[in-house]
Design an enzyme around this catalytic site. Structure first.
Site, PDB file in Angstrom:
ATOM      1  N   PRO A   1      -2.198  16.493  94.339  1.00  0.00           N
ATOM      2  CA  PRO A   1      -2.747  16.321  92.985  1.00  0.00           C
ATOM      3  C   PRO A   1      -2.376  17.506  92.089  1.00  0.00           C
ATOM      4  CG  PRO A   1      -4.448  16.018  94.667  1.00  0.00           C
ATOM      5  CD  PRO A   1      -3.243  16.576  95.351  1.00  0.00           C
ATOM      6  N   GLU A   2      -1.832  17.217  90.914  1.00  0.00           N
ATOM      7  CA  GLU A   2      -1.561  18.254  89.917  1.00  0.00           C
ATOM      8  C   GLU A   2      -2.593  18.099  88.797  1.00  0.00           C
ATOM      9  OE1 GLU A   2       2.634  18.542  88.890  1.00  0.00           O
ATOM     10  OE2 GLU A   2       3.215  17.749  90.830  1.00  0.00           O
TER      11      GLU A   2
END
Ligand SMILES: [Zn+2]
Length: 285
Positions: free
Chosen positions: A2-3
């Site tokens: 996840p960014e």
């Protein structure tokens, strides 16, 4: 992994359901995924949810905050007493399957009868408790760079860093969370494509004009990522469907061997800063 956009999607989803919830019970199923004294969470209720870079922060009225590092494979999944789901994170079928499961590390039982599960297959993620008024001193947050939207992230700021680290690759600098918070492999590749700069370019060789463009394309790809890239437990169907939906929005990431959407060159894949890196040899100099 996840960014920023994926974490923001989780935050927005949980904000719909968590505000005002009290935490009745905390079960830690894997010790190294939880840092702090769980009993402090039983005071007060959830007041707000914020985000710094890829870090999700749940603030309680008691003056304590839960810092949620999703890292590689973390998920924060809310399941209401009527099985309504919210939250999200790493896109796999735990988002829709029965919980808890073998990847569940922490379980928070809530006053409404809902449950909040922290799942993490690889176990690099964690929940950490910290006093809200001392978050500036928390070691990770103290070193974290500015948000890409922040006033502090301006041309001279990034320009000075590029000059100081002139022999590093531009991609390596942008991946550094102490330079700017929230960018990871996908969005760095995409921002560099739109700015016309090759990921392997030395930071010292990025021109002023390119730097201005890059500052804009970083924000542009993150905003588009929040709109399309994140997945919530509410609308997750399966991993393949999600890949398809995201892929439509991307110019280079994981598109090696396919035609560039702007110039019809073939997208190439290489390794920069130790990471699989995608670029267009026609559009990026
Ligand atoms: Zn191209």
């Amino acid at each position: 992994m996840p960014e920023l956009p994926e974490v923001e999607t989780v935050r927005l989803g949980l904000e719909r359901v968590l505000l005002g919830e009290k935490i009745k019970r905390v079960e830690v199923l894997l010790k190294h995924c939880f840092h702090g004294r769980a009993s402090v969470l039983k005071k007060g209720e959830v007041e707000s949810l914020t985000r710094r870079g890829k870090l999700l922060q749940i603030h309680m009225t008691s003056g304590w905050s839960i810092l949620v590092h999703l890292r590689m494979t973390g998920q924060l999944i809310y399941v209401s007493s009527t099985e309504e789901r919210e939250g999200g994170g790493h896109p796999d079928d735990s988002l829709i399957n029965n919980l808890p499961n073998k990847h569940t590390r922490v379980v928070l039982s809530l006053s409404s009868g809902a449950t909040l599960y922290f799942n993490d297959q690889r176990t690099f993620g964690s929940l950490k408790l910290w006093k809200t008024d001392a978050l500036d001193e928390e070691p990770f947050l103290a070193k974290l760079g500015p948000e890409p939207w922040a006033k502090a992230f301006h041309k001279n700021y990034l320009g000075d860093i590029l000059a100081r680290r002139k022999r590093s690759t531009i991609k390596g600098v942008l991946l550094d969370q102490e330079v700017v918070a929230g960018l990871g492999n996908i969005y760095v590749d995409e921002a560099l494509f739109l700015a016309g700069v090759r990921p392997s370019r030395k930071a010292g060789d990025v021109k002023k004009r390119e730097l201005s463009k890059l500052m804009k394309t970083i924000v542009e790809v993150l905003e588009r990522g929040i709109e399309y890239g994140g997945v919530s437990a509410r609308d997750y169907v399966n991993a393949e469907g999600l890949k398809g939906k995201m892929q439509e929005q991307l110019y280079v990431y994981r598109r090696e061997g396919q035609l560039c959407k702007q110039c019809e060159s073939l997208i190439e894949k290489t390794k920069v800063a130790g990471r699989g890196t995608h670029y267009c040899p026609g559009c990026q100099k």
